[in-house]
Each structure stands twice: as C-alpha cells, then as structure tokens.
Scaffold this active site. Structure first.
Site, short mmCIF file in Angstrom:
data_model
loop_
_atom_site.label_atom_id
_atom_site.label_comp_id
_atom_site.label_asym_id
_atom_site.label_seq_id
_atom_site.Cartn_x
_atom_site.Cartn_y
_atom_site.Cartn_z
N GLU A 97 -43.56 -9.62 7.73
CA GLU A 97 -43.34 -10.60 6.64
C GLU A 97 -44.66 -11.22 6.17
OE1 GLU A 97 -42.48 -14.63 7.24
OE2 GLU A 97 -41.92 -14.39 9.35
N LYS B 291 -38.09 -21.52 17.04
CA LYS B 291 -38.84 -22.71 17.50
C LYS B 291 -37.89 -23.87 17.68
CE LYS B 291 -43.40 -21.72 15.86
NZ LYS B 291 -44.18 -21.49 14.68
N1 PSU Z 1 -40.65 -20.03 11.81
C1 PSU Z 1 -41.86 -19.87 12.36
N2 PSU Z 1 -42.89 -19.40 11.58
C2 PSU Z 1 -42.70 -19.09 10.26
C3 PSU Z 1 -41.39 -19.25 9.70
C4 PSU Z 1 -40.40 -19.73 10.50
O1 PSU Z 1 -42.04 -20.14 13.52
O2 PSU Z 1 -43.65 -18.69 9.59
C5 PSU Z 1 -41.15 -18.85 8.26
C6 PSU Z 1 -40.53 -17.45 8.20
O3 PSU Z 1 -40.99 -16.78 7.06
C7 PSU Z 1 -39.05 -17.76 8.07
C8 PSU Z 1 -39.09 -18.97 7.19
O4 PSU Z 1 -38.30 -16.70 7.50
O5 PSU Z 1 -40.19 -19.72 7.66
C9 PSU Z 1 -37.80 -19.75 7.23
O6 PSU Z 1 -37.81 -20.72 6.22
P1 PSU Z 1 -36.48 -21.53 5.90
O7 PSU Z 1 -36.21 -22.33 7.15
O8 PSU Z 1 -36.82 -22.38 4.72
O9 PSU Z 1 -35.40 -20.52 5.62
#
Ligand code: PSU
Ligand code: MN
Length: 305
Positions: free
Chosen positions: A25, A160
């Site tokens: 990603e 996390k």
């Molecule tokens: N969690 C992490 N590192 C990240 C992300 C999440 O520890 O970089 C990023 C990933 O790209 C994940 C996104 O898909 O955040 C999720 O965002 P949201 O909670 O807005 O869906």
C-alpha cells in the site's frame, strides 16, 4: 477513456508467468510515516520481498491512473512529496480518477486494485479497524468492510491499540474474514505480539497458509479476504507500556481537538510517533520488513503447483 490500470512491465511479466507478486500500500508512505523513514521503509520492504524471490508491487494513483508496481525513484519522489497525495480509501477512488488526481491507497483501496491486477497477497503494517468510542462516533475503517468483500490475503502485524481490538475482531467475524495467526494463536497488536485476544485460527508455515488461501479462494470461491497476523519478533517489540501511555495521550488529544473522519488514523499515528520520540516508528520499520518476508514466502508457496 484513457487506460485506468497501469501495471509495470516487471509486475505484468511476473503475473503472466505465474510468479509470486506481493502488493504493497502507499498510504503508509504518505500518511503513516515521516520522510525519510517512509522512503527507507518502503524501499526496505520491497528489498525483503525481492530477496525472497518474489516481485513487489507498490500501488498508488497518479493523474487518475491506478498504478501497480513502481520504480525506486518513483517511491523516493512520492515519499518526499507526500503532501501532494490524498489518502484514498474505497469511497475516494472514483473521485481521484475523475479529477485525474494523486492519491495514496489505504488497505481497502490497495486490496481493490490488487484484485483488479490479479494479485492475491498484500503486505502491510497494521490494518484500520473499529475505533475506540465507535459506539458514539461510528468510526469503523473501510478496511474491515473491504476484507469482507475482496478476495485478497492481507499480511499484517494485527491492529494498533489506537483501535478497539475486541470490536475489530467482532467486526471481522461478522464480515466472514478468517483471522489467521502466523505461528501464533494470539492476535498481535502491532508493537507487541499478544493483545490478549485470539485469532480465529492459526497456521505454522507458509505452506499451511497457502492451503488456507486456496481453500478460501479456489475451492470455496469465497469473495472475502483473509487476514494473516504476524507477531512482531520479540527482540523488535516496543515497550508495551510506553506505547500504551502514548496512545492514551494521543486519544485524549484527538478528543480535545475534535478530529474526525479520514484524519483520525493519520493524526493518531503521527502523535504516537512524536510522543514516543520515534521509538514507535523504529519498531514499525523492523516489523513491516518482517511481514514482508512472511508475505513473500506465502506468495511463493501459492505459486507452487
Ligand atoms: N494503521 C497503521 N499504519 C497505517 C494505517 C493504519 O498502523 O499507515 C493506514 C493504512 O493505510 C490503513 C489506513 O488502511 O491507515 C486506515 O485508515 P482509516 O482508519 O481512515 O480507514
Ligand atoms: Mn475512519
């Protein structure tokens, strides 16, 4: 309409020959880490995958074109100019294509594009999940819904603990997503190998992982994804207590500053890293490289006839 999907020659040839390809990603590069750690990590992850004998395919959107497979210089350029990229999840892809814009892809959007390209294995760090306080905010990452509808195996280090892990696991169960511990029964919470909760099943080798993928996608022909959870290696685990304190502080700030929507996750990641004085970021890098090695092994197994 101009070509929507642009797969690099290297990735295209690997896919045509039935060789192992691993999707990666790009939101982690633009919104998950600071420069230059973001570039070092992205290149390090690609290197791990190549060293195992698989081909990395980092996914991003440039000028409205869905790109699969980037050159080293392109990754450096993206990491340096990360502020030019909009964080794109499923809901944002049509907009970024129509506007011919620049967008980095979340786990959800990367799964969609990997599937369009015919890639079955995708490595990341941590997935999005159900946020704490979701009973009030309704903040549930589109990553979880995507896992429920797109047949890609996502290799991660769990979620996390900025998130509500029990609710995240409940949501994945509702979505029919196998949550598979890699050589563990415990669900890891990214910085530490055990969140105190359990995966729905576990595998003890990349071969067993590939059997599970084949059963889900080829035999049952299910459309849901699979989540493989690789615990952070013991010697690279962060001090759980320090990280937890930082997370609590970041969550309090989030509340005070009224941050919401797509900004929530980047805000928390940034603050946890700042509060731990970069310690979380260091552990982050080691752990993602470890995920990359596991993901590459699984992808290679999957190509064996
Ligand atoms: N969690 C992490 N590192 C990240 C992300 C999440 O520890 O970089 C990023 C990933 O790209 C994940 C996104 O898909 O955040 C999720 O965002 P949201 O909670 O807005 O869906
Ligand atoms: Mn959200």
């Amino acid at each position: 309409m101009e070509k929507l999907l642009q797969i690099s020659q290297e990735v295209r040839e690997a896919l045509e020959k039935g060789q192992a390809v691993v999707a990666l990603e790009s939101t982690i590069i633009t919104h998950g880490m600071e420069y230059p750690t973001n570039v070092q990590t992205a290149l390090g992850v690609e290197e791990e995958i190549r060293n195992k004998g698989a081909i990395p395919a980092t996914i991003i959107v440039t000028q409205g074109i869905l790109r699969v497979g980037l050159k080293q210089e392109e990754i450096e350029e993206i990491g340096k100019n990360k502020h030019h990229y909009q964080k794109c999840s499923r809901r944002d892809l049509a907009q970024i294509i129509a506007q011919k814009g620049y967008g980095s892809t979340t786990v959800a959007a990367t799964m969609m594009i990997a599937h369009m390209a015919g890639i079955k294995v995708f490595v990341t760090g941590g997935i999005g999940g159900v946020h704490r306080g979701a009973e009030h905010t309704f903040d549930i990452s589109a990553d979880l819904v995507e896992l429920g509808q797109t047949p890609v195996a996502v290799v991660c280090a769990g979620a996390k603990s900025i998130l509500d892990i029990p609710k995240t696991l409940e949501y994945l169960e509702t979505q029919g997503v196998p949550v598979v511990g890699y050589k563990t029964k415990h669900f890891p919470n990214f910085f530490t190998p055990d969140s105190g909760l359990f995966c729905s099943t576990s595998v003890n080798s990349s071969q067993e992982a590939s059997e599970l993928i084949k059963a889900q996608f080829d035999l049952l022909k299910l459309k849901n994804g699979i989540l493989f959870c690789v615990p952070v290696p013991q010697d690279q685990a962060a001090d759980g207590q320090i990280v937890q304190q930082a997370i609590d502080k970041a969550l309090k700030e989030l509340d005070e500053q009224n941050v919401n929507g797509a900004l929530v996750t980047p805000f928390l990641l940034k603050r946890v890293n700042e509060i731990t004085d970069g310690m979380s970021s260091k552990s982050n890098v080691a752990l993602i490289r470890n995920n990359a090695r596991v993901g590459a092994e699984i992808a290679i197994q999957l190509c064996q006839k």
